[in-house]
Design a protein around this motif. Sequence first.
Motif, PDB file in Angstrom:
ATOM      1  N   UNK A   1       0.840  -1.189  -0.118  1.00 39.66           N
ATOM      2  CA  UNK A   1      -0.036   0.019  -0.081  1.00 39.66           C
ATOM      3  C   UNK A   1       0.826   1.240  -0.023  1.00 39.66           C
ATOM      4  N   UNK A   2       0.390   2.361   0.380  1.00 43.89           N
ATOM      5  CA  UNK A   2       0.951   3.586   0.260  1.00 43.89           C
ATOM      6  C   UNK A   2      -0.026   4.663   1.054  1.00 43.89           C
ATOM      7  N   UNK A   3       0.419   5.525   1.706  1.00 45.48           N
ATOM      8  CA  UNK A   3      -0.134   6.602   2.578  1.00 45.48           C
ATOM      9  C   UNK A   3      -1.325   7.461   1.828  1.00 45.48           C
ATOM     10  N   UNK A   4      -0.809   7.655   0.557  1.00 44.73           N
ATOM     11  CA  UNK A   4      -1.847   8.598  -0.150  1.00 44.73           C
ATOM     12  C   UNK A   4      -2.820   7.867  -0.943  1.00 44.73           C
ATOM     13  N   UNK A   5      -2.923   6.420  -0.999  1.00 46.28           N
ATOM     14  CA  UNK A   5      -3.785   5.923  -1.567  1.00 46.28           C
ATOM     15  C   UNK A   5      -5.166   6.016  -1.267  1.00 46.28           C
ATOM     16  N   UNK A   6      -5.571   6.145   0.147  1.00 43.89           N
ATOM     17  CA  UNK A   6      -6.811   6.311   0.322  1.00 43.89           C
ATOM     18  C   UNK A   6      -7.544   7.712  -0.037  1.00 43.89           C
ATOM     19  N   UNK A   7      -6.974   8.714  -0.489  1.00 49.89           N
ATOM     20  CA  UNK A   7      -7.184  10.123  -0.916  1.00 49.89           C
ATOM     21  C   UNK A   7      -7.175  10.085  -2.123  1.00 49.89           C
ATOM     22  N   UNK A   8      -6.616   9.087  -3.044  1.00 47.01           N
ATOM     23  CA  UNK A   8      -6.515   9.097  -4.419  1.00 47.01           C
ATOM     24  C   UNK A   8      -7.339   8.016  -5.132  1.00 47.01           C
ATOM     25  N   UNK A   9      -8.637   7.867  -4.798  1.00 45.46           N
ATOM     26  CA  UNK A   9      -9.481   6.624  -5.349  1.00 45.46           C
ATOM     27  C   UNK A   9      -9.365   6.452  -6.644  1.00 45.46           C
ATOM     28  N   UNK A  10      -9.428   7.447  -7.663  1.00 43.89           N
ATOM     29  CA  UNK A  10      -9.335   7.112  -9.087  1.00 43.89           C
ATOM     30  C   UNK A  10      -8.200   6.538  -9.368  1.00 43.89           C
ATOM     31  N   UNK A  11      -6.915   6.809  -8.975  1.00 45.59           N
ATOM     32  CA  UNK A  11      -5.750   6.294  -9.114  1.00 45.59           C
ATOM     33  C   UNK A  11      -5.483   4.894  -8.904  1.00 45.59           C
ATOM     34  N   UNK A  12      -5.929   4.660  -7.412  1.00 45.07           N
ATOM     35  CA  UNK A  12      -5.633   3.190  -7.077  1.00 45.07           C
ATOM     36  C   UNK A  12      -6.751   2.382  -7.306  1.00 45.07           C
ATOM     37  N   UNK A  13      -7.965   2.907  -7.805  1.00 45.05           N
ATOM     38  CA  UNK A  13      -9.090   1.906  -8.416  1.00 45.05           C
ATOM     39  C   UNK A  13      -9.075   1.433  -9.915  1.00 45.05           C
ATOM     40  N   UNK A  14      -8.216   2.136 -10.497  1.00 47.11           N
ATOM     41  CA  UNK A  14      -7.956   1.826 -12.035  1.00 47.11           C
ATOM     42  C   UNK A  14      -7.491   0.495 -12.159  1.00 47.11           C
ATOM     43  N   UNK A  15      -7.939  -0.258 -12.955  1.00 52.88           N
ATOM     44  CA  UNK A  15      -8.034  -1.674 -13.199  1.00 52.88           C
ATOM     45  C   UNK A  15      -6.532  -2.021 -13.909  1.00 52.88           C
ATOM     46  N   UNK A  16      -5.618  -2.802 -13.425  1.00 46.13           N
ATOM     47  CA  UNK A  16      -4.611  -3.229 -14.211  1.00 46.13           C
ATOM     48  C   UNK A  16      -4.813  -4.725 -14.662  1.00 46.13           C
ATOM     49  N   UNK A  17      -4.012  -5.171 -15.502  1.00 50.46           N
ATOM     50  CA  UNK A  17      -3.869  -6.638 -15.602  1.00 50.46           C
ATOM     51  C   UNK A  17      -3.155  -7.289 -14.764  1.00 50.46           C
ATOM     52  N   UNK A  18      -3.618  -8.584 -14.335  1.00 52.25           N
ATOM     53  CA  UNK A  18      -3.062  -9.378 -13.143  1.00 52.25           C
ATOM     54  C   UNK A  18      -2.571 -10.767 -13.805  1.00 52.25           C
ATOM     55  N   UNK A  19      -2.750 -10.626 -15.252  1.00 51.69           N
ATOM     56  CA  UNK A  19      -2.274 -12.019 -15.920  1.00 51.69           C
ATOM     57  C   UNK A  19      -3.595 -12.886 -16.043  1.00 51.69           C
ATOM     58  N   UNK A  20      -4.408 -13.064 -15.059  1.00 51.57           N
ATOM     59  CA  UNK A  20      -5.544 -13.916 -15.329  1.00 51.57           C
ATOM     60  C   UNK A  20      -6.570 -13.109 -14.835  1.00 51.57           C
ATOM     61  N   UNK A  21      -6.822 -11.848 -15.124  1.00 52.51           N
ATOM     62  CA  UNK A  21      -7.808 -11.134 -14.837  1.00 52.51           C
ATOM     63  C   UNK A  21      -7.415  -9.632 -14.814  1.00 52.51           C
ATOM     64  N   UNK A  22      -8.292  -8.874 -14.320  1.00 52.92           N
ATOM     65  CA  UNK A  22      -7.791  -7.423 -13.867  1.00 52.92           C
ATOM     66  C   UNK A  22      -8.312  -7.047 -12.784  1.00 52.92           C
ATOM     67  N   UNK A  23      -7.510  -6.119 -11.848  1.00 52.93           N
ATOM     68  CA  UNK A  23      -7.895  -5.860 -10.375  1.00 52.93           C
ATOM     69  C   UNK A  23      -7.367  -4.393 -10.276  1.00 52.93           C
ATOM     70  N   UNK A  24      -7.718  -3.736  -9.254  1.00 58.51           N
ATOM     71  CA  UNK A  24      -7.448  -2.579  -8.853  1.00 58.51           C
ATOM     72  C   UNK A  24      -5.946  -2.422  -8.514  1.00 58.51           C
ATOM     73  N   UNK A  25      -5.562  -1.280  -8.911  1.00 60.17           N
ATOM     74  CA  UNK A  25      -4.231  -0.957  -9.033  1.00 60.17           C
ATOM     75  C   UNK A  25      -3.518  -0.997  -7.769  1.00 60.17           C
ATOM     76  N   UNK A  26      -4.359  -0.672  -6.820  1.00 57.20           N
ATOM     77  CA  UNK A  26      -3.664  -0.992  -5.162  1.00 57.20           C
ATOM     78  C   UNK A  26      -5.081  -0.698  -4.514  1.00 57.20           C
ATOM     79  N   UNK A  27      -4.686  -0.991  -3.121  1.00 57.66           N
ATOM     80  CA  UNK A  27      -5.914  -0.416  -2.007  1.00 57.66           C
ATOM     81  C   UNK A  27      -5.390   0.376  -0.966  1.00 57.66           C
ATOM     82  N   UNK A  28      -6.310   0.940  -0.214  1.00 55.34           N
ATOM     83  CA  UNK A  28      -5.580   1.771   0.988  1.00 55.34           C
ATOM     84  C   UNK A  28      -4.836   1.021   2.094  1.00 55.34           C
ATOM     85  N   UNK A  29      -5.587  -0.304   2.063  1.00 61.54           N
ATOM     86  CA  UNK A  29      -4.636  -1.140   3.451  1.00 61.54           C
ATOM     87  C   UNK A  29      -5.638  -1.004   4.322  1.00 61.54           C
ATOM     88  N   UNK A  30      -5.286  -1.722   5.219  1.00 65.27           N
ATOM     89  CA  UNK A  30      -5.972  -1.801   6.695  1.00 65.27           C
ATOM     90  C   UNK A  30      -5.314  -0.876   7.796  1.00 65.27           C
TER      91      UNK A  30
END
Length: 297
Positions: free
Chosen positions: A89-118
Amino acid sequence: MRRRPLLVACGIAVAAALGVVAAVAVGSDGGGSVTPRYAVATGGLQRLDPGADGVPATVAGGTSTDAATTASPGAPTLAGKVVAIDPGHNGGNGSHPSQINRLVDIGNGRKACDTAGAETASGYAESAYTLEVGRRVRRILKHEGAKVVMTRTTDDGVGPCINVRAEIGNRAHADAAVSIHADGGPSSGRGFHVIYPTPLPGLTAAIARPSRRLAVDLRAAYEQGTGMPRADYIGHDGLDERSDLGGLNLSKVPKVFIETGNMNNATDAVKLTDAGFRELAAKAIAAGIARFVEGSG
Ligand code: ZN
């Protein structure tokens, strides 16, 4: 309680959302049967005497284990080895939803770029925790002579995306790559677990077996060095196999995620928020990596 709207548990919530059922391999390689060549000590990573049984005399939760180890003067033991450390994760993820919710290729599908974490109930963010532990692991491994590459070195940015995190380890031709996390599991669940990739043709087929060895080495070192129990709410015996994590699917080098504890559990949170525990965790992770990369030739 989680307060940030984008908060996503890095472990089970995502798996559940995708309908993923973890295929768990339960083997005969229980942690007790593995003889460690490294142990955690107050001064850093220390090699065990040849022939030692690998079990320090005193291993209690949160205590150091230097009593049964001896320093080995001389050349760094990990010279020539390359390790990729990925603080989740990264500290700025939670305040940048459009960037971290962008889907990326994970080889067998697509998934969000990253998440905010716990985060813990007191608001200690997983991203801050993973970076601090990651820096400590880097310090220890560099002291042992390894080259260490990090996927991020600050906690005020966004990303990198999970595919880029994998690529960083690939480009470094790392002997081992470890993604450091702390889970956002059920509050009643305790403990740590190590996630290794399902063998997927064209993706992880070549790294699945060594990655599982890395997972077993990390499990042994982590439970020995920290006293954290194996997770009682996910996986089996502190291990979990998954095919839905881009950071694993896209790796071309042996790679695992270690969920070092459950931030939503009050008992685990006390440990995770303690700097002394984080140092123990870092030493244990470094010890597990050292054992694996030495054994992989
Ligand atoms: Zn995480």
